[in-house]
Design a protein around this motif. Structure first.
Motif, PDB file in Angstrom:
ATOM      1  N   ALA A 171       0.621  -1.012  -0.066  1.00  0.00           N
ATOM      2  CA  ALA A 171      -0.481  -0.474   0.090  1.00  0.00           C
ATOM      3  C   ALA A 171       1.071   1.465   0.328  1.00  0.00           C
ATOM      4  CB  ALA A 171      -1.016   0.085   1.113  1.00  0.00           C
ATOM      5  N   PRO A 172       1.516   0.707   0.783  1.00  0.00           N
ATOM      6  CA  PRO A 172       2.803   2.478   0.850  1.00  0.00           C
ATOM      7  C   PRO A 172       2.954   3.082  -0.282  1.00  0.00           C
ATOM      8  CG  PRO A 172       3.262   0.614   2.336  1.00  0.00           C
ATOM      9  CD  PRO A 172       2.511   0.619   1.576  1.00  0.00           C
ATOM     10  N   TYR A 173       3.703   2.094  -1.403  1.00  0.00           N
ATOM     11  CA  TYR A 173       4.161   2.739  -2.103  1.00  0.00           C
ATOM     12  C   TYR A 173       3.509   1.946  -3.894  1.00  0.00           C
ATOM     13  CZ  TYR A 173       8.308  -0.075  -0.359  1.00  0.00           C
ATOM     14  OH  TYR A 173       9.506   0.045   0.328  1.00  0.00           O
ATOM     15  N   ILE A 174       1.983   2.642  -3.435  1.00  0.00           N
ATOM     16  CA  ILE A 174       0.925   3.275  -4.834  1.00  0.00           C
ATOM     17  C   ILE A 174       0.407   3.709  -4.403  1.00  0.00           C
ATOM     18  CG2 ILE A 174       1.031   0.832  -6.195  1.00  0.00           C
ATOM     19  CD1 ILE A 174      -1.867   0.221  -4.605  1.00  0.00           C
ATOM     20  N   ALA A 175       0.804   4.840  -3.443  1.00  0.00           N
ATOM     21  CA  ALA A 175       0.334   6.016  -2.890  1.00  0.00           C
ATOM     22  C   ALA A 175       0.089   6.926  -3.870  1.00  0.00           C
ATOM     23  CB  ALA A 175       0.714   6.107  -1.215  1.00  0.00           C
ATOM     24  N   LYS A 176      -0.370   8.099  -3.704  1.00  0.00           N
ATOM     25  CA  LYS A 176       0.054   8.877  -4.790  1.00  0.00           C
ATOM     26  C   LYS A 176       1.087   9.493  -3.846  1.00  0.00           C
ATOM     27  CE  LYS A 176      -2.307  13.398  -6.402  1.00  0.00           C
ATOM     28  NZ  LYS A 176      -3.762  14.157  -6.631  1.00  0.00           N
ATOM     29  N   ASN A 177       1.962  10.139  -4.828  1.00  0.00           N
ATOM     30  CA  ASN A 177       3.339  10.449  -4.408  1.00  0.00           C
ATOM     31  C   ASN A 177       4.052  10.217  -4.015  1.00  0.00           C
ATOM     32  OD1 ASN A 177       2.619  13.322  -7.013  1.00  0.00           O
ATOM     33  ND2 ASN A 177       1.142  13.884  -4.621  1.00  0.00           N
ATOM     34  N   SER A 178       4.313   9.006  -3.241  1.00  0.00           N
ATOM     35  CA  SER A 178       5.151   8.087  -2.892  1.00  0.00           C
ATOM     36  C   SER A 178       6.829   8.578  -2.915  1.00  0.00           C
ATOM     37  CB  SER A 178       4.550   6.583  -3.382  1.00  0.00           C
ATOM     38  OG  SER A 178       5.650   6.347  -4.264  1.00  0.00           O
ATOM     39  N   GLY A 179       7.185   9.204  -3.707  1.00  0.00           N
ATOM     40  CA  GLY A 179       8.243   9.004  -3.739  1.00  0.00           C
ATOM     41  C   GLY A 179       9.003   8.065  -3.975  1.00  0.00           C
ATOM     42  N   TYR A 180       8.520   6.747  -4.416  1.00  0.00           N
ATOM     43  CA  TYR A 180       9.514   5.570  -4.161  1.00  0.00           C
ATOM     44  C   TYR A 180      10.322   5.571  -6.033  1.00  0.00           C
ATOM     45  CZ  TYR A 180       8.443   4.500   0.571  1.00  0.00           C
ATOM     46  OH  TYR A 180       8.201   3.839   1.874  1.00  0.00           O
ATOM     47  N   ARG A 181      11.194   4.841  -5.744  1.00  0.00           N
ATOM     48  CA  ARG A 181      12.015   4.732  -6.405  1.00  0.00           C
ATOM     49  C   ARG A 181      11.099   3.714  -7.742  1.00  0.00           C
ATOM     50  NH1 ARG A 181      14.860   0.608  -4.650  1.00  0.00           N
ATOM     51  NH2 ARG A 181      15.046  -1.434  -5.817  1.00  0.00           N
ATOM     52  N   PRO A 182      10.612   4.263  -9.359  1.00  0.00           N
ATOM     53  CA  PRO A 182       9.901   4.055 -10.255  1.00  0.00           C
ATOM     54  C   PRO A 182       9.416   1.881 -10.659  1.00  0.00           C
ATOM     55  CG  PRO A 182      11.539   5.203 -11.241  1.00  0.00           C
ATOM     56  CD  PRO A 182      11.617   5.272 -10.192  1.00  0.00           C
ATOM     57  N   TRP A 183      10.842   1.281 -10.388  1.00  0.00           N
ATOM     58  CA  TRP A 183      10.997  -0.265 -10.264  1.00  0.00           C
ATOM     59  C   TRP A 183       9.583  -0.930  -9.060  1.00  0.00           C
ATOM     60  CZ3 TRP A 183      11.991  -4.679 -11.959  1.00  0.00           C
ATOM     61  CH2 TRP A 183      12.258  -6.155 -11.123  1.00  0.00           C
ATOM     62  N   LEU A 184      10.059  -0.017  -8.096  1.00  0.00           N
ATOM     63  CA  LEU A 184       8.924  -0.526  -7.082  1.00  0.00           C
ATOM     64  C   LEU A 184       7.279   0.172  -7.045  1.00  0.00           C
ATOM     65  CD1 LEU A 184      11.128   0.538  -3.341  1.00  0.00           C
ATOM     66  CD2 LEU A 184      10.553  -2.028  -4.535  1.00  0.00           C
ATOM     67  N   VAL A 185       7.310   1.196  -7.516  1.00  0.00           N
ATOM     68  CA  VAL A 185       5.984   0.996  -7.819  1.00  0.00           C
ATOM     69  C   VAL A 185       5.721   0.667  -8.974  1.00  0.00           C
ATOM     70  CG1 VAL A 185       4.325   3.318  -8.315  1.00  0.00           C
ATOM     71  CG2 VAL A 185       6.819   3.768  -6.929  1.00  0.00           C
ATOM     72  N   ALA A 186       5.956   0.631 -10.155  1.00  0.00           N
ATOM     73  CA  ALA A 186       5.109  -0.752 -11.134  1.00  0.00           C
ATOM     74  C   ALA A 186       5.408  -1.974 -10.438  1.00  0.00           C
ATOM     75  CB  ALA A 186       6.627  -0.115 -12.273  1.00  0.00           C
ATOM     76  N   VAL A 187       6.184  -2.626  -9.219  1.00  0.00           N
ATOM     77  CA  VAL A 187       5.606  -3.953  -9.239  1.00  0.00           C
ATOM     78  C   VAL A 187       5.076  -3.984  -8.240  1.00  0.00           C
ATOM     79  CG1 VAL A 187       6.665  -6.090  -7.747  1.00  0.00           C
ATOM     80  CG2 VAL A 187       8.855  -4.309 -10.004  1.00  0.00           C
ATOM     81  N   SER A 188       4.733  -2.696  -7.355  1.00  0.00           N
ATOM     82  CA  SER A 188       4.101  -2.819  -6.482  1.00  0.00           C
ATOM     83  C   SER A 188       1.986  -2.552  -7.231  1.00  0.00           C
ATOM     84  CB  SER A 188       3.827  -1.872  -5.040  1.00  0.00           C
ATOM     85  OG  SER A 188       4.751  -1.812  -4.624  1.00  0.00           O
TER      86      SER A 188
END
Length: 859
Positions: free
Chosen positions: A431-448
């Motif tokens: 959940a934290p990685y797909i929050a709006k403007n999470s700021g995490y690197r794209p790989w983690l957002v994409a996989v999440s």
């Protein structure tokens, strides 16, 4: 001798691939990669993208690569030789097995030249079959006459016969020693005295001779030899860096000119290596005379290889320098880059070289190891790596780095769960990685995002799943490597397929395949994942040739990878294709493989899907007893749970029970179970399952003799199928269902269609019947009830243009020739042919002519 052999073969027009082996080639993946690269250097048409296939890093991938390489060599037909130099360095079972496979299965046009201090076990078997020429030390050593020719004629040394005999006796004809002796004697003031000095008092004759050679070398050249000996291979720039002498390339060429056992490794003379016996002496002397320099030399070599992207050799030299922590640092810095570029095999091979005691506390490296194992469907080692991460970074760690790594561990955990077909905690973990403007690197957002999409699909939020992937595309586009983007499109396609939007599903699957092939290669791990789903869709549309190509490739490379949906698509769909081909033994073997994979990976949904297919085939072949045996293996407690994974598993089990009940004439029991499945599917808007269960209900109603109910049940499913292009889901339902389709066709043709039912396009019904009749020719199970039904009457007569095209078909003209004759475009001709096939109820050109003659459309 091998080099000379290479020259002779090349002069005869035979390409010779040369692979100089080192200890790293004990890793079977690396050995095969280097072997294929060596072959491709001399024959670019061979090997293709087989190196990328190895990144799957499974026994299946290695077996496939070896088999495919042998097949390509056989099809190549022209002779090819492969030299495997210094094979004695290889002792790992898998690498040895790879060579033995080539020796046993290689085609007649493949010739292997193996130089080694040890003998492969396969050589003995080949000698019995007279398929090997073995040249050992007895043949390789020089006799007295050859030694004399070498010393007196070739090297023009001023020696008498006694000197020659003594030298030959001392060296036992060992050619390397004779060469060293030649180098010593060239500048000797008293050759006879030097030769008399060859006695047993010297620990090593080779070392004694080398000492004399070195005494005559300039100091800078001697230092160059010693310092560069730490490297297994050398180029000018590397030699300059290690030796500290700027003329690296020039000095290498001078050593080659002086015959100092330096050999080029490529035709461009860019890379060189010392003779392995000579380099052994150099390293011993370096240790003896300059032990304090060895560590610095290895560190320099390690830095050079690291700067030039040659990570394996950089790690080797770091370890040789005693810099174990530095070696771990090198791998840790590149670990996620390797994962994101689908090079999991390379990463895990490098990790295996590192001191295991230093690894548990390296949290960043352990995260990459967890990712690599997770993506390769290795749940246990992935979980072990995560445990190391959590042990190294406790929840009390307040640093940003610690929090980030622990958070990423949650994402990997969710990924492991998804591969294990579990979703109960996945959404919370990511959940934290797909929050709006999470700021995490794209790989983690994409996989999440992909993990959450998988959860969406199996909680029936299909629209949300597709919308989430549209949002995630921006992150997919900025990640390194294809994995995230391929999975995202595959998952969005699964959501579309579940809603019977086959057009969108096909577009997404095609995009996934194209992305994987472009970024990772046609046979890459990513490509075969996407190919399985596209193959299933092609099958559904009736294009079984295209489906078979994709699914066979996926199966050959190892189908037990990816999420369960991809494995079900491969095993179940490919089993149906082989059934239609009449290859029933292959079907059973394939289903056994699927059951084994389900057992090893603990995937109840895959197990149920495979058993459902097995039971369906037994019943279609009239074997109720074996079908009951399959059903008896299922748990008495049908899987419970409200998510899509549990529901799918339960539906496979209920469908098996319903099929057996129907075969035993317990129609009420079968209708009860199927109605339950239909109601559950409808309640969650799982349109594909809702349509499929309607079809099964119609079959059972037909078996009871209630034709009206069967028609009312079936027509909404057929309307949905016509709208989206379902073919196989209908035709695979069996003869009873096709009887109903035939009745619908007759009702449409005779204008007796029930007014209360929605109409179905006539060309769709014809396509279903034509497909079934084509299947009936070879299938291993009954497709239609009576042979008389093979040629359904046309729904409408052929028009004049279609008859003109039939006449030209009868003359054997191609589509292009027909178009030219009639002044049409090729696409227009294809459109007419499709109409002709539909009206005649056939699937091929020749069948259309035969059917037209039978109906007297053609004279």
């Amino acid at each position: 001798m091998a080099v000379q052999w290479q020259r002779v073969l090349r002069a005869e027009g035979v390409p010779v691939a040369w692979l100089s082996l080192d200890r790293d080639d004990n890793d079977a993946v690396w050995f095969l990669s280097h072997l294929i690269e060596a072959v491709r250097r001399v024959e670019p048409t061979l090997g293709g993208d087989l190196v990328e296939v190895l990144e799957g890093h499974s026994d299946d991938a290695q077996r496939y690569v070896l088999t495919e390489l042998v097949n390509q060599l056989a099809e190549h037909r022209r002779p090819l030789a492969i030299v495997l130099d210094d094979w004695h360095l290889i002792d790992a079972p898998q690498a040895v097995a790879a060579l033995e496979f080539l020796l046993e299965a290689g085609p007649a046009n493949l010739h292997l030249i193996v130089t080694s201090r040890t003998r492969s076990p396969a050589v003995g078997r080949l000698k019995v079959r007279n398929q090997v020429t073995e040249i050992d030390a007895t043949q390789l050593r020089f006799d007295h006459r050859e030694s004399a020719a070498f010393l007196l004629e070739l090297n023009e040394l001023d020696l008498d016969s006694t000197d020659v005999h003594r030298l030959w006796s001392s060296t036992d004809g060992w050619v390397a020693a004779l060469q060293l002796a030649t180098l010593s004697l060239r500048d000797s003031a008293d050759p006879s005295a030097l030769i008399r000095g060859f006695s047993g008092r010297h620990h090593s004759l080779g070392d004694y001779l080398a000492e004399n050679v070195f005494d005559a070398l300039p100091a800078d050249l001697l230092d160059f030899l010693l310092t560069t000996s730490v490297c297994d291979r050398l180029c000018g720039d590397l030699a300059a860096a290690v030796s500290g002498q700027r003329r690296g390339q020039a000095l290498l060429e001078e050593l080659e000119r002086r015959d100092l056992f330096l050999r080029p490794l490529d035709d461009n003379r860019e890379w060189f290596r010392y003779h392995h016996l000579f380099v052994g002496y150099l390293r011993r002397r370096l240790e003896r005379d300059h032990a304090d320099r060895v560590v610095t030399l290895h560190r320099t070599a390690s830095a050079w290889f690291a700067d030039h992207g040659l990570l394996g050799e950089a790690v080797t030299h770091a370890l040789a320098a005693g810099n174990d922590a530095g070696a771990v640092d090198l791998v840790e810095r590149q670990a996620m880059h390797l994962v994101e570029h689908s090079r999991m095999a390379v990463l895990l091979s490098l990790v295996n070289k590192l001191p295991s005691a230093l690894l548990p506390g390296r949290s960043r490296l352990q995260i990459a190891i967890a990712w690599a194992n997770c993506l390769l469907q290795r749940a246990q080692p992935a979980q072990v790596a995560l445990d190391h991460v959590r042990a190294a970074l406790t929840p009390d760690d307040t640093s940003d780095t610690g929090k980030d790594i622990l958070g990423e561990a949650d994402v990997v955990q969710a990924c492991i769960d998804v591969y294990g077909d579990r979703i109960y905690r996945a959404a919370d973990l990511i959940a934290p990685y797909i929050a709006k403007n999470s700021g995490y690197r794209p790989w983690l957002v994409a996989v999440s995002s992909n993990i959450r999409t998988f959860v969406d699909i199996h909680t029936f939020a299909y629209d949300t799943a597709q919308a989430r992937q549209r949002w995630a595309n921006a992150f997919h586009d900025t990640t390194r490597g294809p994995f995230a983007g391929v999975y995202g499109r595959c998952f969005a396609g699964l959501a579309a397929f579940a809603q019977l939007d086959l057009v969108t599903a096909e577009r997404l699957y095609r995009e996934a395949v194209a992305l994987a092939r472009e970024a990772a290669g046609p046979r890459s791990h990513a490509a075969r994942l996407a190919g399985a789903l596209l193959g299933r869709l092609y099958y559904e549309r009736g294009d079984i040739d295209a489906a078979e190509r994709l699914l066979e490739e996926c199966h050959e490379l190892g189908a037990e990878s990816g999420v369960a949906d991809l494995m079900i698509a491969t095993y179940s769909t490919l089993a149906r294709i082989k059934t239609l081909r009449g290859e029933i033994e292959d079907v059973w073997h394939l289903l056994d493989e699927g059951s084994e994979a389900a057992s090893q990976l603990v995937l109840p949904r895959l197990s149920a899907a495979v058993d459902h297919e097995r039971l369906r085939l037994h019943l279609a072949r009239g074997d109720l007893g074996r079908a009951q045996n399959v059903l008896a293996r299922q748990s008495d407690d049908v899987a419970r749970g409200g998510d899509g994974i549990a529901m799918a598993t339960r539906h496979y089990q209920l469908a098996m029970r319903a099929r057996v009940m129907a075969a035993q004439a317990d129609y009420d029991g079968a209708l009860r179970l199927l109605s339950q499945m239909h109601q559950e599917s409808s309640s969650v808007a799982w349109r594909y399952a809702e349509t499929a269960t309607r079809i099964d209900l119609a079959v059972v109603h037909s078996l009871t003799g209630d034709t009206d109910t069967a028609l009312r049940t079936l027509v909404p499913a057929v309307v949905a199928g016509a709208r989206c292009g379902l073919v196989r889901t209908v035709t695979d339902a069996g003869p009873e269902l096709l009887k109903i389709i035939g009745e619908l066709r007759d009702a449409s043709r005779c204008r007796r269609w029930p007014v209360e039912l929605p109409t179905v396009p006539s060309d769709y019904l014809s396509k279903l019947l034509a497909t079934a009749h084509a299947d009936a020719e070879r299938a291993a199970i009954p497709i239609i009830d009576r042979p008389a039904e093979r040629n359904p009457a046309p729904e409408e007569p052929l028009n004049a243009r279609e008859i003109d095209i039939l006449r030209l078909l009868d003359r054997g003209l191609s589509n292009k020739e027909i178009a030219r004759n009639l002044g049409l475009t090729i696409n227009t001709v294809k459109w007419y042919l499709k109409s002709i096939y539909t009206k005649l109820g056939v699937a091929r050109r020749g069948e259309s002519v035969s059917e037209a003659r039978r109906r007297r459309i053609l004279a």
